[in-house]
Design a protein around this motif. Structure first.
Motif: not given
Length: 1045
Positions: A164-171, A185-190
RNA sequence: GCGGGAAUGGCGGAAUGGUAGACGCGUUGGUCUCAAACACCAAUGGCCGCAAGGUCGUGCGAGUUCGAGUCUCGCUUCCCGCACCA
């Protein structure tokens, strides 16, 4: 010397115990074998004769495998968390641990009585903190893992966080909640930590969620789907309603495909596997999105297995609970819709089931847009669409689906044929997949096989749908608002759950003052003082989870704990797991088909993913023992819901005469009272020769029936409170009934269409008996009258009468049903053991028939087995009662019968056919007796063969034969096929397939000689007179068939 | 309705496509006993027959086979499970 089991059985049980005969350790020099019984819930009632059936079979197998040189793990324990102990605690205030402990002691006593070869040093109890520590530990592992669909297995949740930190959950391809949002990832990290934890809950393999659950108000807890039967709770039969609640859940759905695939590699009965397949309910189809007219933002998604019928969709139906309902309903329809939704919510499961044929629904006023045609089609509500399956909405194709058809008829909606093969649409829907499509746009003229991929491609290209696999399996609710269960090792902080530190396991059940919910409606754990957790390094304390685990938690992994039951560092050591691997034979009832047997497979797959379980499937072979049923003592009223609590017995014969009054004494209570009877008149005179077993019937009351006939009332309403007394009395009555055909039971107020019942009144045609019964019984000639199924449900099976004057036969059958305390038909194994000995009881239970099939318990037959054991015993003694065996070498006949028995018993144990083994022993014994054989060379191997079945008797004889070590470690006799051969064989001779005679012929006689001899036979010539031989079929050493015309 | 299984004497039940009903219960007769119980011996699927023997028989109806309780197809009934699952 008389065979007296009481002299030998306790002695050897003590010896085995003292010498640790059944204790096992891993031993690499010998092959292992793990035989497991489903452990019992220790209820207050103790064991009845139905319980040990599977235990005896598995014990025989375990003992046999030991004799064959296997290192056998054969343990026993108790599934000791559960509702009844808690109910009892609520009533009495006695701590469930205490009553459970007491029940376990009783169980243990009863089990010990039967001479099982359990390694009791491995006994476990799910309610023991040393055990449930590891149940909690596995729960924590589930919490800390998610199911990765690409890897096809569970992976640590930390890996998911990293992704999730790397690339979010789309993949990410992972099992998760339906409503999981897509984020970068940006959204997650925020996001905040709390937001992270909440999102991760959507992936964890166990997680709390708000969902509709089966809430049982009477029990004050939620129940899982398999604990609800016919809309009521399995335990207690209380109503269950659907309620939205926050509950812990197990993401078993993640494993749906693996649980399905795993069924292929295990040797379980087809019926259980089918039940599991059905429960998982995989169906392949398509998800399709329908637009809503005038509302570009709204979409209704449906799941269908018949996307090929989509052009026939002339309306849509939503479940009343569907989330779009109020949004799309038009003002004009709002009132109607709301009242329908309210009405549907109040209906119980039972209501729904009993009215499945009735069409109900409401029109929302909204119209959906057909994705292919763009047509508008009306949207209805109906409760035939279930909120819990698929998307809670369907596209209705009345020409192809019967439910849609009925709905369409009711609301006058169009029914459009979609295939040239459909017929009979005036009457009913036709779901055929044959023919070619019509009225179907882009698939017109196509076959089913062509149409489906065409449609799915079309939908996928436009983002309006896709191929989809749908499961019926739901995630399993994992919390219970109860006291007597494993506490969830979880505390709540900031609205999200946290695991307690592993070193703080086990989280022990706290003391509470009462076992009831708190005044504010919280579970009983809410009563515990200071039920709070202070995490390591924290100064704050947080409230623990108040729910406990469900009954199936401990049983989902207990089979591993037996391998290493005292390990304090791990749930089971690697060494033990590597050695014992899994269960070779698992024995238990089929009632756990979709509960325990599915959940335990799920946990095992999970543990396998973690590298903690050695095999994907923990039990390769499953044996389901049938239920031993009791006879019912009751006569039911066909038209009333509940049966009479009385048992009436009408005396048919003057068994109390004026000359010899019988005293009926109450022997079961402190108060003693007697009745003296003297009957002058009698209704019928069926001959009865034995009454003496009646002398212990309690509380007999004489009374006069409405028609003036004398009746004895044997139960009364006071006894309803004394269940044990009922059981006792019922058994006594059954004994009396068993002994002679002395009674007719009848109802208090006979009604012409209700029958009287008697117990196997006669088995041969007896004109006298027949006519008298006819008068008395009031039944229709030649008819089998089913006493009716109360309210259309087979709540009780019923006795049936059949009279067939043409066949001159009279049948009367008793119903059989589950043995249970409440039905007063329990037979206690202790009584059997006391009277006949454990060996006899064991053999008799096996002798009843194949293990898998249910059968009624019938104590009568046990004497046959008892006599066999007595005679077998007597073979070892001379007339003066001295133990004496001959050292003479055995003759060919003796060797043949011995080795035949070795072969048959060995083969039959291997195929779990214990009933025929007992027959083989009887045959052997009969033969040896007629040969007057008491030779050591024959009897000694026989004692070993018998040892798995009758361990006490075999041990005694084995020692008398001069052995110092136990028969339990003797070598299994080896088969020598040479001894099976005899010089001659009996040939059956058939002419045109009909048996005409037999003849003795030398073994392996050559063909031409056989033909010649056979044709010379007098009986052949006589039967061949006008016939010409066409062909002679010879099956060597078996049969000769002369084909002639 | 769907799925799984079953159907064999008076009863529980045996029979790798090859002598249906093993083994046990029950029943009947006999021996023992003053008598009963226990035990022992014998008989025990139906029908015909003094017997030898004959004949019909594994829920029903077809089929495959030299031969079917067993395999195939079509029914009936019962048991178990599921049940508006799209």
């Amino acid at each position: 010397m008389e065979y007296n089991p009481k002299d030998i059985e306790p002695k050897w049980r003590a010896w085995w115990r003292e010498n640790g005969t059944y204790q096992v350790k891993p031993d690499n020099s010998r092959p292992k074998f793990y035989i497991l019984d489903m452990f019992p819930y220790p209820s207050g009632a103790g064991l009845h004769v139905g319980h040990p059936l599977g235990y005896i079979a598995s014990d025989i197998l375990a003992r046999y495998k030991r004799l064959r040189g296997y290192n056998v793990l054969h343990p026993m324990g108790y599934d000791s968390f559960g509702l009844p102990a808690e109910q009892y605690a609520i009533e009495t205030g006695i701590h469930p641990a205490q009553s459970t402990d007491q029940n376990i002691r009783r169980y243990r006593e009863q089990l010990d009585n039967i001479g099982f070869s359990y390694d009791w040093s491995r006994e476990l109890r799910t309610s023991d903190p040393g055990f449930y520590k590891w149940t909690q530990w596995i729960f924590q592992q589930l919490f800390n893992h998610y199911f990765d669909n690409e890897a096809g297995k569970a992976l640590p949740i930390a890996q998911l966080e990293a992704r999730f930190r790397e690339s979010g959950n789309a993949a990410v391809q992972a099992a998760c909640d339906e409503d999981t949002p897509v984020f970068s990832a940006e959204a997650w990290n925020a996001m905040s930590e709390k937001a992270h934890r909440e999102l991760l809950l959507k992936y964890r393999l166990t997680f709390p969620e708000e969902s509709y659950v089966n809430w049982c108000p009477a029990l004050g807890t939620v129940l899982s789907n398999d604990e609800v039967k016919d809309g009521v709770s399995e335990r207690g039969g209380y109503p269950v309603e659907r309620k939205l609640m926050k509950q812990w859940s197990m993401r078993i759905t993640a494993y749906a495909d693996r649980l399905l695939a795993g069924l292929e590699e295990i040797d379980w009965s087809e019926s259980i596997k089918e039940q599991q397949r059905y429960w998982i309910g995989r169906s392949q189809g398509a998800a399709v999105k329908f637009g809503v007219a005038g509302r570009p933002d709204a979409q209704i998604e449906v799941f269908t297995t018949r996307v090929d019928t989509i052009y026939g969709a002339t309306f849509m139906v939503l479940a009343p609970e569907h989330e779009l309902v109020s949004e799309i309903t038009t003002e004009a329809q709002r009132q109607e819709v709301e009242s329908y939704v309210r009405w549907a919510a109040t209906r119980t499961e039972i209501d729904r089931m009993s009215e499945t044929k009735k069409v109900t629904g409401a029109f929302t006023g909204a119209y959906a847009l057909h994705p292919f045609t763009g047509d508008t089609i009306p949207v209805y509500l109906a409760d035939y669409v279930l909120a819990g399956y698929g998307t809670g909405a369907v596209m209705a194709v009345p020409s192809g689906d019967q439910r849609d058809y009925q709905f369409a008829r009711h609301y006058n909606l169009p029914i459009v044929p979609i295939s040239d093969a459909q017929t009979g649409l005036d009457e009913a829907a036709d779901p055929t997949k044959e023919g070619r499509y019509i009225n179907s746009g882009i698939i017109n003229g196509m076959t089913y096989a062509e149409a489906v991929p065409t449609l799915i491609r079309w939908l996928e290209a436009r983002g309006l749908g896709k191929g989809k696999v749908q499961y019926k399996l739901r995630n399993a609710v994992f919390s219970r608002q109860r006291y007597w269960g494993e506490p969830l090792p979880v505390y709540w902080k900031d609205g999200t759950p946290y695991l307690i530190d592993a070193k703080d396991l086990p989280l022990r059940l706290p003391a509470v003052d009462k076992y009831l919910p708190t005044e504010t409606g919280e579970p009983p754990l809410g009563r515990a003082e200071n039920w709070r957790y202070t995490p390591p390094g924290s100064t704050e304390s947080y409230e623990y989870e108040l729910s406990t685990m469900p009954g199936w938690a401990g049983s989902s992994w207990y089979f591993y704990r037996y391998m290493d039951p005292h390990n304090e560092r791990e749930f089971c050591s690697k060494e033990a797991l590597d050695y014992w691997k899994g269960v070779d034979v698992y024995c238990g009832g089929s009632e756990h088909a979709v509960g325990h047997l599915l959940y335990s497979r799920f946990w095992n797959h999970f543990l396998y993913d973690l590298g903690l379980a050695p095999q994907k499937e923990y039990a390769k072979k499953l044996i389901n023992q049938g239920m031993i049923q009791g006879r019912s003592n009751f006569v039911f009223r066909a038209k009333e819901r509940f049966f009479e609590q009385y048992l009436w017995i009408k005396i048919l014969q003057p068994f109390f005469s004026a000359e010899s009054p019988i005293q009926l004494a109450n022997t079961g209570h402190e108060e003693t009272f007697t009745y003296d009877f003297a009957f002058e008149t009698h209704d019928l005179a069926i001959e009865v020769t034995s009454y003496k077993q009646l002398d212990k019937i309690e509380r007999v009351r004489q009374t006069t029936a409405a028609d003036g006939k004398r009746l004895l009332l044997l139960f009364n309403e006071e006894l309803a409170d004394h269940i044990n007394d009922h059981a006792y009395t019922a058994v006594k009555i059954r004994k009396a009934l068993d002994s002679r055909e002395a009674f007719i039971m009848t109802q208090e107020e006979p009604v012409s269409d209700i029958l009287y019942v008697s117990y196997e009144l006669t088995h041969k045609y007896d004109p006298e008996c027949f006519s008298k019964l006819h008068v008395d019984v009031n039944i229709v000639d030649g008819d089998v009258l089913d006493l009716g199924r109360a309210a259309g449900k087979p709540m009780f099976h019923n006795a049936a009468f059949k009279m067939d004057p043409a066949e001159k036969k009279f049948y009367c059958s008793w119903e059989v049903e589950k043995m249970s305390k409440s039905k007063y038909n329990v037979v206690n194994p202790d009584d059997m053991v006391d009277k006949y000995g454990a060996d006899c009881f064991r053999m008799y239970e096996m002798f009843l028939g194949p293990i898998e099939v249910g059968k009624p318990w019938d104590t009568k037959g046990i004497t046959g087995v008892y006599n066999f054991l007595r005679k077998f015993w007597a073979q070892f003694f001379d007339e003066q009662g001295r133990f004496i065996v001959s050292e003479e070498p055995p003759g060919p006949d003796e060797l043949r019968i011995l080795h035949q028995t070795i072969k048959k018993v060995t083969d039959d144990i291997e195929r779990y056919s214990m009933n025929t083994c007992v027959s083989h022993f009887m045959i052997l014994n009969n033969e040896l007796r007629s040969l007057k054989c008491n030779k050591r060379a024959i009897l000694e191997p026989t004692v070993i063969l018998m040892a798995p079945f009758a361990p006490h008797l075999s041990e005694e004889l084995w020692r008398l034969l001069g052995h110092d070590s136990t028969v339990c470690s003797a070598p299994w006799p080896e088969l020598n096929p040479e001894y099976l051969k005899s010089d001659t064989v009996t040939l059956a001779v058939q002419i045109n397939g009909k048996l005409r005679g037999t003849l003795e012929a030398p073994l392996d006689m050559p063909y031409p000689d056989i033909e010649e001899i056979v044709l010379r036979q007098e009986f052949v010539q006589r039967n061949m007179q006008d016939l010409t031989i066409r062909k002679i079929v010879v099956v060597p050493n078996r049969i000769v068939n002369i084909v002639a015309n």
